[in-house]
Design a protein around this motif. Sequence first.
Motif, PDB file in Angstrom:
ATOM      1  N   ASP A 213       0.816  -1.219   0.000  1.00 31.35           N
ATOM      2  CA  ASP A 213       0.000   0.000   0.000  1.00 31.35           C
ATOM      3  C   ASP A 213       0.847   1.264   0.000  1.00 31.35           C
ATOM      4  N   ILE A 214       2.098   1.153   0.465  1.00 37.56           N
ATOM      5  CA  ILE A 214       2.981   2.326   0.538  1.00 37.56           C
ATOM      6  C   ILE A 214       4.267   2.012  -0.218  1.00 37.56           C
ATOM      7  N   PRO A 215       4.275   2.207  -1.527  1.00 36.63           N
ATOM      8  CA  PRO A 215       5.495   1.932  -2.304  1.00 36.63           C
ATOM      9  C   PRO A 215       6.666   2.783  -1.808  1.00 36.63           C
ATOM     10  N   GLY A 216       7.818   2.188  -1.699  1.00 33.79           N
ATOM     11  CA  GLY A 216       8.985   2.921  -1.219  1.00 33.79           C
ATOM     12  C   GLY A 216       9.087   2.989   0.283  1.00 33.79           C
ATOM     13  N   LEU A 217       8.236   2.245   0.992  1.00 30.91           N
ATOM     14  CA  LEU A 217       8.221   2.287   2.460  1.00 30.91           C
ATOM     15  C   LEU A 217       9.593   1.968   3.053  1.00 30.91           C
ATOM     16  N   LYS A 218      10.206   0.882   2.592  1.00 28.91           N
ATOM     17  CA  LYS A 218      11.482   0.454   3.180  1.00 28.91           C
ATOM     18  C   LYS A 218      12.591   1.468   2.918  1.00 28.91           C
ATOM     19  N   ASN A 219      12.611   2.038   1.718  1.00 25.28           N
ATOM     20  CA  ASN A 219      13.629   3.044   1.420  1.00 25.28           C
ATOM     21  C   ASN A 219      13.440   4.283   2.289  1.00 25.28           C
ATOM     22  N   ASN A 220      12.177   4.687   2.492  1.00 22.90           N
ATOM     23  CA  ASN A 220      11.908   5.860   3.323  1.00 22.90           C
ATOM     24  C   ASN A 220      12.337   5.627   4.772  1.00 22.90           C
ATOM     25  N   LEU A 221      12.055   4.432   5.286  1.00 20.29           N
ATOM     26  CA  LEU A 221      12.450   4.113   6.658  1.00 20.29           C
ATOM     27  C   LEU A 221      13.968   4.048   6.792  1.00 20.29           C
ATOM     28  N   LEU A 222      14.628   3.484   5.769  1.00 25.39           N
ATOM     29  CA  LEU A 222      16.086   3.423   5.810  1.00 25.39           C
ATOM     30  C   LEU A 222      16.684   4.826   5.767  1.00 25.39           C
ATOM     31  N   ASN A 223      16.140   5.692   4.913  1.00 21.88           N
ATOM     32  CA  ASN A 223      16.620   7.073   4.826  1.00 21.88           C
ATOM     33  C   ASN A 223      16.415   7.813   6.145  1.00 21.88           C
ATOM     34  N   ALA A 224      15.317   7.497   6.837  1.00 23.71           N
ATOM     35  CA  ALA A 224      15.036   8.163   8.114  1.00 23.71           C
ATOM     36  C   ALA A 224      16.120   7.864   9.152  1.00 23.71           C
ATOM     37  N   LEU A 225      16.759   6.702   9.031  1.00 25.94           N
ATOM     38  CA  LEU A 225      17.782   6.323  10.003  1.00 25.94           C
ATOM     39  C   LEU A 225      19.028   7.197   9.921  1.00 25.94           C
ATOM     40  N   SER A 226      19.275   7.776   8.755  1.00 27.32           N
ATOM     41  CA  SER A 226      20.465   8.622   8.603  1.00 27.32           C
ATOM     42  C   SER A 226      20.119  10.104   8.445  1.00 27.32           C
ATOM     43  N   ASN A 227      18.836  10.434   8.536  1.00 26.80           N
ATOM     44  CA  ASN A 227      18.398  11.819   8.350  1.00 26.80           C
ATOM     45  C   ASN A 227      18.420  12.560   9.698  1.00 26.80           C
ATOM     46  N   THR A 228      19.617  12.800  10.195  1.00 23.09           N
ATOM     47  CA  THR A 228      19.754  13.442  11.510  1.00 23.09           C
ATOM     48  C   THR A 228      19.357  14.918  11.495  1.00 23.09           C
ATOM     49  N   GLU A 229      19.437  15.563  10.321  1.00 23.22           N
ATOM     50  CA  GLU A 229      19.116  16.987  10.237  1.00 23.22           C
ATOM     51  C   GLU A 229      17.631  17.248  10.450  1.00 23.22           C
ATOM     52  N   GLN A 230      16.799  16.262  10.159  1.00 22.66           N
ATOM     53  CA  GLN A 230      15.351  16.442  10.314  1.00 22.66           C
ATOM     54  C   GLN A 230      14.782  15.549  11.410  1.00 22.66           C
ATOM     55  N   LEU A 231      15.622  15.225  12.388  1.00 21.98           N
ATOM     56  CA  LEU A 231      15.169  14.441  13.525  1.00 21.98           C
ATOM     57  C   LEU A 231      14.491  15.362  14.528  1.00 21.98           C
ATOM     58  N   ASN A 232      13.209  15.196  14.703  1.00 22.35           N
ATOM     59  CA  ASN A 232      12.444  16.012  15.640  1.00 22.35           C
ATOM     60  C   ASN A 232      11.765  15.105  16.660  1.00 22.35           C
ATOM     61  N   ILE A 233      12.334  15.019  17.843  1.00 21.91           N
ATOM     62  CA  ILE A 233      11.735  14.230  18.906  1.00 21.91           C
ATOM     63  C   ILE A 233      11.531  15.120  20.120  1.00 21.91           C
ATOM     64  N   TRP A 234      10.620  14.732  20.973  1.00 19.44           N
ATOM     65  CA  TRP A 234      10.283  15.556  22.128  1.00 19.44           C
ATOM     66  C   TRP A 234      11.414  15.578  23.153  1.00 19.44           C
ATOM     67  N   THR A 235      11.697  16.746  23.667  1.00 20.00           N
ATOM     68  CA  THR A 235      12.646  16.885  24.767  1.00 20.00           C
ATOM     69  C   THR A 235      11.964  17.679  25.874  1.00 20.00           C
ATOM     70  N   LYS A 236      12.087  17.197  27.078  1.00 22.64           N
ATOM     71  CA  LYS A 236      11.467  17.859  28.223  1.00 22.64           C
ATOM     72  C   LYS A 236      12.383  18.967  28.728  1.00 22.64           C
ATOM     73  N   GLU A 237      11.805  20.152  28.946  1.00 24.02           N
ATOM     74  CA  GLU A 237      12.598  21.280  29.449  1.00 24.02           C
ATOM     75  C   GLU A 237      12.802  21.105  30.955  1.00 24.02           C
ATOM     76  N   GLU A 238      14.026  21.419  31.367  1.00 27.14           N
ATOM     77  CA  GLU A 238      14.307  21.338  32.806  1.00 27.14           C
ATOM     78  C   GLU A 238      13.645  22.518  33.532  1.00 27.14           C
ATOM     79  N   LYS A 239      13.013  22.210  34.655  1.00 22.91           N
ATOM     80  CA  LYS A 239      12.363  23.252  35.437  1.00 22.91           C
ATOM     81  C   LYS A 239      13.386  23.959  36.327  1.00 22.91           C
ATOM     82  N   GLU A 240      13.226  25.265  36.408  1.00 24.27           N
ATOM     83  CA  GLU A 240      14.126  26.025  37.281  1.00 24.27           C
ATOM     84  C   GLU A 240      13.749  25.782  38.735  1.00 24.27           C
ATOM     85  N   SER A 241      14.779  25.574  39.560  1.00 28.77           N
ATOM     86  CA  SER A 241      14.517  25.304  40.988  1.00 28.77           C
ATOM     87  C   SER A 241      14.449  26.614  41.759  1.00 28.77           C
TER      88      SER A 241
END
Length: 241
Positions: A213-241
């Motif tokens: 159903d998704i042609p090119g799925l494996k290539n896209n997933l493989l490319n995602a493994l080396s696409n560090t410039e567009q890696l957007n994951i959640w990071t929790k901000e440290e609270k000030e004490s």
Amino acid sequence: MQKLLSRLRKAVTDYNLIEPGDKIAVGLSGGKDSITLLKLLNAYQKFSPEPFELLAITIDPGAGSNFSPLTEMCQELQVPYYLFKTHIQEIVFDIRKEKNPCSLCANIRRGALNDNAKKLGCTKVALGHHKNDAIETLLLSMFYEGRINTFLPKTYLSRADITVIRPMIYIDEQQVISLAKKEHFPIVSNPCPANGFTKREYIKNLTYDLEKDIPGLKNNLLNALSNTEQLNIWTKEEKES
């Protein structure tokens, strides 16, 4: 064969997998992937700009497999071959009675492979993991562990003092299957009771179904493994004490 060699060479170049003077042990299980890797590295060795030695190691888990076809194949390729017998199957299934045996079995086999490669003076161990394996490992990690993780193309193991390389990461499993059929590989059957009934097997089948159903799925997933410039994951901000 030439297409696979081209992709192997690209992986070697991209990640500096082979260096001049390396002595590389191929982990030869007898499956289609490890045989493909051995044949590709044997062919690559003849024109590689980096001179290196090549040998093959089989870790016999003690399941009663016949590895004589691998001996004959290595003789034809003029690649030194070493077979080390172990009691891994007895440890995993009879002594430990593991309900999920794959992880423990793989860890013990890798340890035995690395230790024996080091004793033989090897600097690197080459494993036959391909593109599909990298993707399946990524999805297994995400689905069952809640983390983004997969194996690296090149890893230095400080405890074993050896480097593990995976030169087939750009090669699709279907290409391996086609080559194995075309060249009539002497595949050694896997008698493991858990073979074909694992979470990895489920994920493998899932990726093949999704790609319909998704042609090119494996290539896209493989490319995602080396696409560090567009890696957007959640990071929790440290609270000030």
